[in-house]
Structure formats: structure tokens, C-alpha cells
Design a protein around this motif. Structure first.
Motif, PDB file in Angstrom:
ATOM      1  N   SER A 171      31.765  47.454  40.094  1.00  0.00           N
ATOM      2  CA  SER A 171      32.610  46.358  40.566  1.00  0.00           C
ATOM      3  C   SER A 171      34.092  46.703  40.454  1.00  0.00           C
ATOM      4  O   SER A 171      34.503  47.431  39.553  1.00  0.00           O
ATOM      5  CB  SER A 171      32.304  45.112  39.734  1.00  0.00           C
ATOM      6  OG  SER A 171      33.288  44.136  39.904  1.00  0.00           O
ATOM      7  N   ILE A 172      34.890  46.130  41.345  1.00  0.00           N
ATOM      8  CA  ILE A 172      36.340  46.310  41.279  1.00  0.00           C
ATOM      9  C   ILE A 172      36.893  45.797  39.947  1.00  0.00           C
ATOM     10  O   ILE A 172      37.911  46.277  39.461  1.00  0.00           O
ATOM     11  CB  ILE A 172      37.035  45.638  42.489  1.00  0.00           C
ATOM     12  CG1 ILE A 172      38.506  46.024  42.570  1.00  0.00           C
ATOM     13  CG2 ILE A 172      36.912  44.117  42.398  1.00  0.00           C
ATOM     14  CD1 ILE A 172      38.753  47.439  42.941  1.00  0.00           C
ATOM     15  N   ASP A 173      36.208  44.851  39.339  1.00  0.00           N
ATOM     16  CA  ASP A 173      36.635  44.317  38.040  1.00  0.00           C
ATOM     17  C   ASP A 173      36.661  45.392  36.954  1.00  0.00           C
ATOM     18  O   ASP A 173      37.358  45.243  35.952  1.00  0.00           O
ATOM     19  CB  ASP A 173      35.733  43.163  37.605  1.00  0.00           C
ATOM     20  CG  ASP A 173      35.922  41.930  38.483  1.00  0.00           C
ATOM     21  OD1 ASP A 173      36.990  41.819  39.134  1.00  0.00           O
ATOM     22  OD2 ASP A 173      35.002  41.097  38.520  1.00  0.00           O
ATOM     23  N   SER A 174      35.921  46.468  37.164  1.00  0.00           N
ATOM     24  CA  SER A 174      35.925  47.579  36.206  1.00  0.00           C
ATOM     25  C   SER A 174      37.286  48.253  36.133  1.00  0.00           C
ATOM     26  O   SER A 174      37.579  48.965  35.184  1.00  0.00           O
ATOM     27  CB  SER A 174      34.879  48.619  36.594  1.00  0.00           C
ATOM     28  OG  SER A 174      33.595  48.057  36.570  1.00  0.00           O
ATOM     29  N   ILE A 209      40.222  46.543  36.398  1.00  0.00           N
ATOM     30  CA  ILE A 209      41.232  45.559  36.009  1.00  0.00           C
ATOM     31  C   ILE A 209      41.314  45.544  34.488  1.00  0.00           C
ATOM     32  O   ILE A 209      40.312  45.343  33.801  1.00  0.00           O
ATOM     33  CB  ILE A 209      40.886  44.161  36.552  1.00  0.00           C
ATOM     34  CG1 ILE A 209      40.874  44.199  38.083  1.00  0.00           C
ATOM     35  CG2 ILE A 209      41.874  43.125  36.025  1.00  0.00           C
ATOM     36  CD1 ILE A 209      40.377  42.937  38.738  1.00  0.00           C
ATOM     37  N   THR A 235      43.351  44.004  31.061  1.00  0.00           N
ATOM     38  CA  THR A 235      44.163  42.869  30.619  1.00  0.00           C
ATOM     39  C   THR A 235      44.779  43.074  29.241  1.00  0.00           C
ATOM     40  O   THR A 235      45.678  42.345  28.859  1.00  0.00           O
ATOM     41  CB  THR A 235      43.313  41.584  30.596  1.00  0.00           C
ATOM     42  OG1 THR A 235      42.213  41.773  29.706  1.00  0.00           O
ATOM     43  CG2 THR A 235      42.803  41.244  31.992  1.00  0.00           C
ATOM     44  N   ASP A 277      42.003  47.520  26.096  1.00  0.00           N
ATOM     45  CA  ASP A 277      41.062  48.090  27.058  1.00  0.00           C
ATOM     46  C   ASP A 277      41.670  49.258  27.831  1.00  0.00           C
ATOM     47  O   ASP A 277      40.957  50.099  28.340  1.00  0.00           O
ATOM     48  CB  ASP A 277      40.472  47.047  28.000  1.00  0.00           C
ATOM     49  CG  ASP A 277      41.485  46.250  28.789  1.00  0.00           C
ATOM     50  OD1 ASP A 277      42.695  46.506  28.680  1.00  0.00           O
ATOM     51  OD2 ASP A 277      41.058  45.334  29.530  1.00  0.00           O
ATOM     52  N   ARG A 305      38.450  51.245  27.346  1.00  0.00           N
ATOM     53  CA  ARG A 305      37.720  51.739  28.510  1.00  0.00           C
ATOM     54  C   ARG A 305      38.442  52.847  29.246  1.00  0.00           C
ATOM     55  O   ARG A 305      37.831  53.588  30.019  1.00  0.00           O
ATOM     56  CB  ARG A 305      37.454  50.598  29.497  1.00  0.00           C
ATOM     57  CG  ARG A 305      36.573  49.514  28.926  1.00  0.00           C
ATOM     58  CD  ARG A 305      36.224  48.462  29.975  1.00  0.00           C
ATOM     59  NE  ARG A 305      37.392  47.688  30.372  1.00  0.00           N
ATOM     60  CZ  ARG A 305      37.769  47.469  31.621  1.00  0.00           C
ATOM     61  NH1 ARG A 305      37.073  47.971  32.629  1.00  0.00           N
ATOM     62  NH2 ARG A 305      38.839  46.745  31.892  1.00  0.00           N
TER      63      ARG A 305
END
Length: 111
Positions: A2-5, A7, A9, A40, A81
Motif C-alpha cells: 500500500s502507498i501508506d507504507s 507515509i 509520521t 518510523d 521502518r
């Protein structure tokens, strides 16, 4: 994936000055444990990136890198990450046998 991987914060920047061929060791990172916890994306600024324009030969051939001890230590932080750096590679060209890359090639971590 997913594109959320992609992002992040909880981003932190650490200043860890290094010169030609020096390795970032666990001992360089350990004093920042409280700052790394919960992060992260960790960006490590060595100052070596300044050579990209002024001395591109040294930038590409004499860059600092990560020691295996740094890689092992950073893997202890469950939320971490990704790592960014002002270096052309996580591997110090002159210290390849002791580099972090060889650690990831070991049997300790299966992907």
C-alpha cells in the motif's frame, strides 16, 4: 504494498558527524535511544553530504557507512521502518568487509 507504507509520521533527524571512511557504530546511536524510540523514519546527518558538490570524488569513494553494530542496534526499534542519510550508500566503500550490508546477508535475518 500500500502507498501508506511510504507515509511516515514520526520522523527524527540525528546529527552524527563522520569523515572519510568512518563507520556509524552502535556507540554513536545509543545516546539517542530516547529519540529513536517511537520513530518510523530516522534521518542521519553526518555532514558528509556537503561534499556532494564540492568534492564529488570523495563523496562517492570515501563515504562513511554503517557498521554491523549500528544495523543490529537499529533493528531493536520495532517502529523504525526506514533510514535516510546524507551518504551515497549505507556501505562505507573503504570498509566493505565490516559493513552493514554483510550483516543483512547473514543467516540472522530471513526476509
Amino acid at each position: 504494498m500500500s502507498i501508506d507504507s511510504f507515509i511516515f509520521t514520526q520522523v527524527k533527524i540525528l546529527d552524527i558527524p563522520k569523515k572519510d571512511d568512518e563507520l556509524i557504530e552502535k556507540s554513536d546511536l545509543a545516546p539517542f535511544a530516547e529519540h529513536i524510540t517511537g520513530t518510523d523514519l530516522l534521518i542521519i546527518r553526518t555532514g558528509f553530504g556537503e561534499l556532494r558538490v564540492s568534492d564529488p570524488i570523495s563523496f562517492g569513494n570515501r563515504n562513511p557507512g554503517f557498521a554491523a553494530s549500528a544495523g543490529e542496534y537499529l533493528m531493536e526499534f520495532e517502529t523504525l521502518r526506514a533510514i535516510g542519510m546524507d551518504l551515497p550508500s549505507a556501505v562505507a566503500a573503504e570498509k566493505l568487509p565490516n559493513s552493514w550490508v554483510l550483516y543483512f546477508g547473514s543467516q540472522k535475518h530471513n526476509t
